[in-house]
Design an enzyme around this catalytic site. Structure first.
Site, PDB file in Angstrom:
ATOM      1  N   HIS A  24       0.814  -1.453   0.020  1.00 51.56           N
ATOM      2  CA  HIS A  24      -0.021  -0.066   0.085  1.00 51.56           C
ATOM      3  C   HIS A  24       0.924   1.327  -0.045  1.00 51.56           C
ATOM      4  O   HIS A  24       0.755   2.360   0.963  1.00 51.56           O
ATOM      5  CB  HIS A  24      -1.121   0.058   0.891  1.00 51.56           C
ATOM      6  CG  HIS A  24      -0.650  -0.401   2.297  1.00 51.56           C
ATOM      7  ND1 HIS A  24       0.259   0.034   3.163  1.00 51.56           N
ATOM      8  CD2 HIS A  24      -1.266  -1.365   3.158  1.00 51.56           C
ATOM      9  CE1 HIS A  24       0.099  -0.593   4.384  1.00 51.56           C
ATOM     10  NE2 HIS A  24      -0.483  -1.460   4.285  1.00 51.56           N
ATOM     11  N   HIS A  78      -4.351 -10.010  14.440  1.00 53.69           N
ATOM     12  CA  HIS A  78      -4.596  -8.931  13.487  1.00 53.69           C
ATOM     13  C   HIS A  78      -5.276  -9.364  12.334  1.00 53.69           C
ATOM     14  O   HIS A  78      -4.986 -10.206  11.539  1.00 53.69           O
ATOM     15  CB  HIS A  78      -3.078  -8.181  13.200  1.00 53.69           C
ATOM     16  CG  HIS A  78      -3.128  -7.024  12.292  1.00 53.69           C
ATOM     17  ND1 HIS A  78      -4.232  -6.093  12.130  1.00 53.69           N
ATOM     18  CD2 HIS A  78      -2.340  -6.665  11.463  1.00 53.69           C
ATOM     19  CE1 HIS A  78      -3.816  -5.278  11.282  1.00 53.69           C
ATOM     20  NE2 HIS A  78      -2.729  -5.582  10.741  1.00 53.69           N
ATOM     21  N   GLU A  80      -5.919  -7.544   9.314  1.00 48.85           N
ATOM     22  CA  GLU A  80      -5.424  -7.017   8.031  1.00 48.85           C
ATOM     23  C   GLU A  80      -5.266  -8.280   6.811  1.00 48.85           C
ATOM     24  O   GLU A  80      -4.689  -9.162   7.181  1.00 48.85           O
ATOM     25  CB  GLU A  80      -4.165  -5.896   8.104  1.00 48.85           C
ATOM     26  CG  GLU A  80      -3.983  -5.337   6.768  1.00 48.85           C
ATOM     27  CD  GLU A  80      -2.859  -4.043   6.673  1.00 48.85           C
ATOM     28  OE1 GLU A  80      -2.417  -3.976   7.957  1.00 48.85           O
ATOM     29  OE2 GLU A  80      -2.870  -3.259   5.645  1.00 48.85           O
ATOM     30  N   ASP A  82      -3.214  -9.264   4.810  1.00 50.01           N
ATOM     31  CA  ASP A  82      -1.923 -10.054   4.737  1.00 50.01           C
ATOM     32  C   ASP A  82      -1.942 -11.091   5.690  1.00 50.01           C
ATOM     33  O   ASP A  82      -1.176 -12.027   5.643  1.00 50.01           O
ATOM     34  CB  ASP A  82      -0.775  -9.002   4.698  1.00 50.01           C
ATOM     35  CG  ASP A  82      -0.713  -8.203   5.635  1.00 50.01           C
ATOM     36  OD1 ASP A  82      -1.565  -7.721   6.290  1.00 50.01           O
ATOM     37  OD2 ASP A  82       0.348  -7.694   6.280  1.00 50.01           O
ATOM     38  N   HIS A 145      -1.212  -1.772  14.474  1.00 50.71           N
ATOM     39  CA  HIS A 145      -1.505  -0.397  14.014  1.00 50.71           C
ATOM     40  C   HIS A 145      -2.884  -0.423  13.735  1.00 50.71           C
ATOM     41  O   HIS A 145      -3.169   0.577  13.123  1.00 50.71           O
ATOM     42  CB  HIS A 145      -0.408  -0.223  12.920  1.00 50.71           C
ATOM     43  CG  HIS A 145      -0.590  -0.977  11.543  1.00 50.71           C
ATOM     44  ND1 HIS A 145      -1.046  -0.572  10.505  1.00 50.71           N
ATOM     45  CD2 HIS A 145      -0.696  -2.462  11.327  1.00 50.71           C
ATOM     46  CE1 HIS A 145      -1.232  -1.393   9.644  1.00 50.71           C
ATOM     47  NE2 HIS A 145      -1.066  -2.832  10.094  1.00 50.71           N
ATOM     48  N   ASP A 164       2.198  -7.184  13.771  1.00 53.60           N
ATOM     49  CA  ASP A 164       2.928  -6.496  12.849  1.00 53.60           C
ATOM     50  C   ASP A 164       4.101  -5.965  13.566  1.00 53.60           C
ATOM     51  O   ASP A 164       5.087  -5.261  12.998  1.00 53.60           O
ATOM     52  CB  ASP A 164       2.157  -5.288  12.285  1.00 53.60           C
ATOM     53  CG  ASP A 164       1.384  -5.830  11.002  1.00 53.60           C
ATOM     54  OD1 ASP A 164       1.812  -6.753  10.454  1.00 53.60           O
ATOM     55  OD2 ASP A 164       0.399  -5.094  10.537  1.00 53.60           O
ATOM     56  N   TYR A 192      10.317  -0.178   8.069  1.00 56.70           N
ATOM     57  CA  TYR A 192       9.282  -0.690   8.362  1.00 56.70           C
ATOM     58  C   TYR A 192       8.659   0.196   9.577  1.00 56.70           C
ATOM     59  O   TYR A 192       7.261   0.542   9.471  1.00 56.70           O
ATOM     60  CB  TYR A 192       9.237  -2.081   9.048  1.00 56.70           C
ATOM     61  CG  TYR A 192       7.905  -2.833   9.501  1.00 56.70           C
ATOM     62  CD1 TYR A 192       7.490  -3.815   8.332  1.00 56.70           C
ATOM     63  CD2 TYR A 192       7.328  -2.654  10.719  1.00 56.70           C
ATOM     64  CE1 TYR A 192       6.213  -4.324   8.743  1.00 56.70           C
ATOM     65  CE2 TYR A 192       6.359  -3.372  11.010  1.00 56.70           C
ATOM     66  CZ  TYR A 192       5.575  -4.212   9.990  1.00 56.70           C
ATOM     67  OH  TYR A 192       4.407  -5.013  10.224  1.00 56.70           O
ATOM     68  N   HIS A 225       5.780 -10.222  10.136  1.00 56.26           N
ATOM     69  CA  HIS A 225       6.675 -10.190   8.972  1.00 56.26           C
ATOM     70  C   HIS A 225       8.215 -10.129   9.376  1.00 56.26           C
ATOM     71  O   HIS A 225       8.825  -9.821  10.407  1.00 56.26           O
ATOM     72  CB  HIS A 225       6.414  -8.793   8.472  1.00 56.26           C
ATOM     73  CG  HIS A 225       5.068  -8.531   8.049  1.00 56.26           C
ATOM     74  ND1 HIS A 225       4.512  -9.018   6.892  1.00 56.26           N
ATOM     75  CD2 HIS A 225       4.140  -7.508   8.646  1.00 56.26           C
ATOM     76  CE1 HIS A 225       3.546  -8.496   6.783  1.00 56.26           C
ATOM     77  NE2 HIS A 225       3.062  -7.759   7.701  1.00 56.26           N
TER      78      HIS A 225
HETATM   79 FE1  FEO Z   1      -1.340  -4.654   9.334  1.00 50.33          FE
HETATM   80 FE2  FEO Z   1       0.807  -7.102   8.096  1.00 50.33          FE
HETATM   81  O1  FEO Z   1      -0.726  -6.050   8.341  1.00 50.33           O
END
Ligand code: FEO
Length: 409
Positions: A24, A78, A80, A82, A145, A164, A192, A225
């Protein structure tokens, strides 16, 4: 394929994405990973899933350890996409007894997947859940986040599954911090933080204080990640303590765009002025530097000098876009100044000062405009602007009071 074990019966079962180059709007030049973890106990637990396209990687890794149908709990730290994009198919395959999430997590899951009948189990902050020999504890990390974000702590193995936070976008064959190049690791971790977490720095500060207050023993940090911090989790915690206060390194960035090189000539002369004051700097032309790389430098910079010519009574689009991006992330604790060439109206400097004022930068110079092409006297004024920023920065570093130019925004 050998399973990747973090501790006895705790496995990494995620996916490595060697392809992605954009997250994004954030350039992910080294790809990324979507980490998921499997805990094999009386109650078999999967922590997080992966991006939709990587569902088969996840299932393959799980099958290598156990039959996925044996999974009892799915923890969603989380929502999101991904980390949850593959959830509908994963839910179908594993049919867990519980989908464990925060209160906001349940709301977000319902809004994403519209599945009223999933077996949601909403945890309250600090709640413990026994898996048999191992115990999970859930920490609320709202807005780190996303509103739904939470951490899961595995008590017996002292592993913090941090969603994250503490991650980096880095695709590698290695899974642990001690196996990768440390400069690359810290660069990607900085990038990041700069591009995902800068805005939430006050919450990061509170979270670190809370973790210290809880005296939580942390042997490993396992984010969603990048690599697992098994060798030196303190290194990333220490970095977050610095980043969350936006502490600069006493250096300056000249971030600019240029039309016919007049603004670039000014940028170079300003750099000479910084050099006179012994200030380290970088010249970052937005035509060749991606906004997310520039933001990485902004996080650890002490002074930001913006340069842009005027186009159509405004700024060049790259500078306007960069300022929108930077304002969204809201870095603080910076000294600022602006400059640029113009043809007949010259609004860009005022607009850049306004943007920096909104971010509460300490603006130490009213700004410098030069019509069309600078000559020697103009370049001398640019050198003086650089010297002014440099002097202000030296005063700031020495702890002396610094003055902001008033009434320029
Ligand atoms: Fe906030 Fe890695 O997604």
């Amino acid at each position: 394929m050998k399973p990747i074990e973090l501790a006895k019966n705790v496995y990494w079962v995620g996916a490595v994405d060697w392809l992605t180059r954009d997250f994004h709007g954030y350039s992910t030049n080294r790809g990324t990973t979507y980490n998921a973890y499997l805990i094999v106990d009386e109650k078999i637990t999967l922590i997080d899933t992966v991006k939709k396209q990587y569902r088969s990687d996840l299932m393959h890794r799980i099958r290598n350890i156990i039959d996925p149908e044996k999974i009892d709990y799915l923890v969603v730290n989380h929502v999101e996409m991904d980390h949850s994009g593959s959830m509908p198919e994963v839910m179908e395959a594993i049919k867990p007894e519980k989908v464990i999430c925060s209160k906001m997590g349940q709301k977000a899951l319902l809004k994403h997947f519209h599945q009223e009948d999933w077996p949601y189990h909403v945890v309250t902050p600090g709640e413990e859940l026994s898996l048999g020999e191992k115990t999970l504890n859930f920490l609320e990390t709202r807005m780190l986040h996303w509103p739904d974000s939470m951490f899961t702590y595995l008590k017996e193995d002292q592993i913090l599954f941090s969603s994250d936070a503490f991650g980096e976008h880095l695709a590698t064959s290695e899974r642990f911090d001690d196996e990768v190049n440390q400069d690359v690791l810290m660069h990607e971790a900085t990038k990041y933080y700069a591009n995902i977490l800068t805005l939430y720095s006050p919450l990061v500060k509170k979270l670190i204080a809370k973790v210290q207050e809880m005296n939580l023993p942390i042997k490993m940090i396992a984010p969603d990640h990048g690599v697992v911090w098994r060798d030196n989790p303190g290194k990333i915690l220490e970095a977050y303590s610095r980043w969350c206060v936006h502490e600069g390194k006493g250096n300056a960035l000249i971030i600019y765009d240029t039309m016919w090189h007049s603004t670039e000539m000014m940028a170079k002369a300003i750099a000479d002025g910084l050099q006179d004051q012994g200030i380290g700097y970088k010249l970052l032309n937005l035509q060749v530097n991606h906004r997310s790389d520039v933001m990485t430098d902004v996080l650890e910079a002490s002074a930001i000098i913006l340069g842009c010519p005027t186009l159509n009574n405004g700024m060049l689009p790259r500078m306007a876009g960069f300022l929108m991006y930077m304002r969204g992330l809201r870095p603080t604790n910076k000294i600022g100044a602006a400059f640029g060439s113009f043809g007949w109206s010259g609004e860009a400097v005022k607009l850049m000062n306004k943007a920096m004022g909104e971010m509460k930068f300490t603006i130490c110079h009213p700004g410098l405009k030069v019509q069309y092409v600078p000559e020697h006297t103009h370049l001398k004024e640019c050198v003086e602007l650089g010297q002014t920023v440099g002097k202000t920065l030296n005063d700031f570093i020495a702890g002396r009071e610094i003055a902001s130019v008033e009434d320029i925004i």
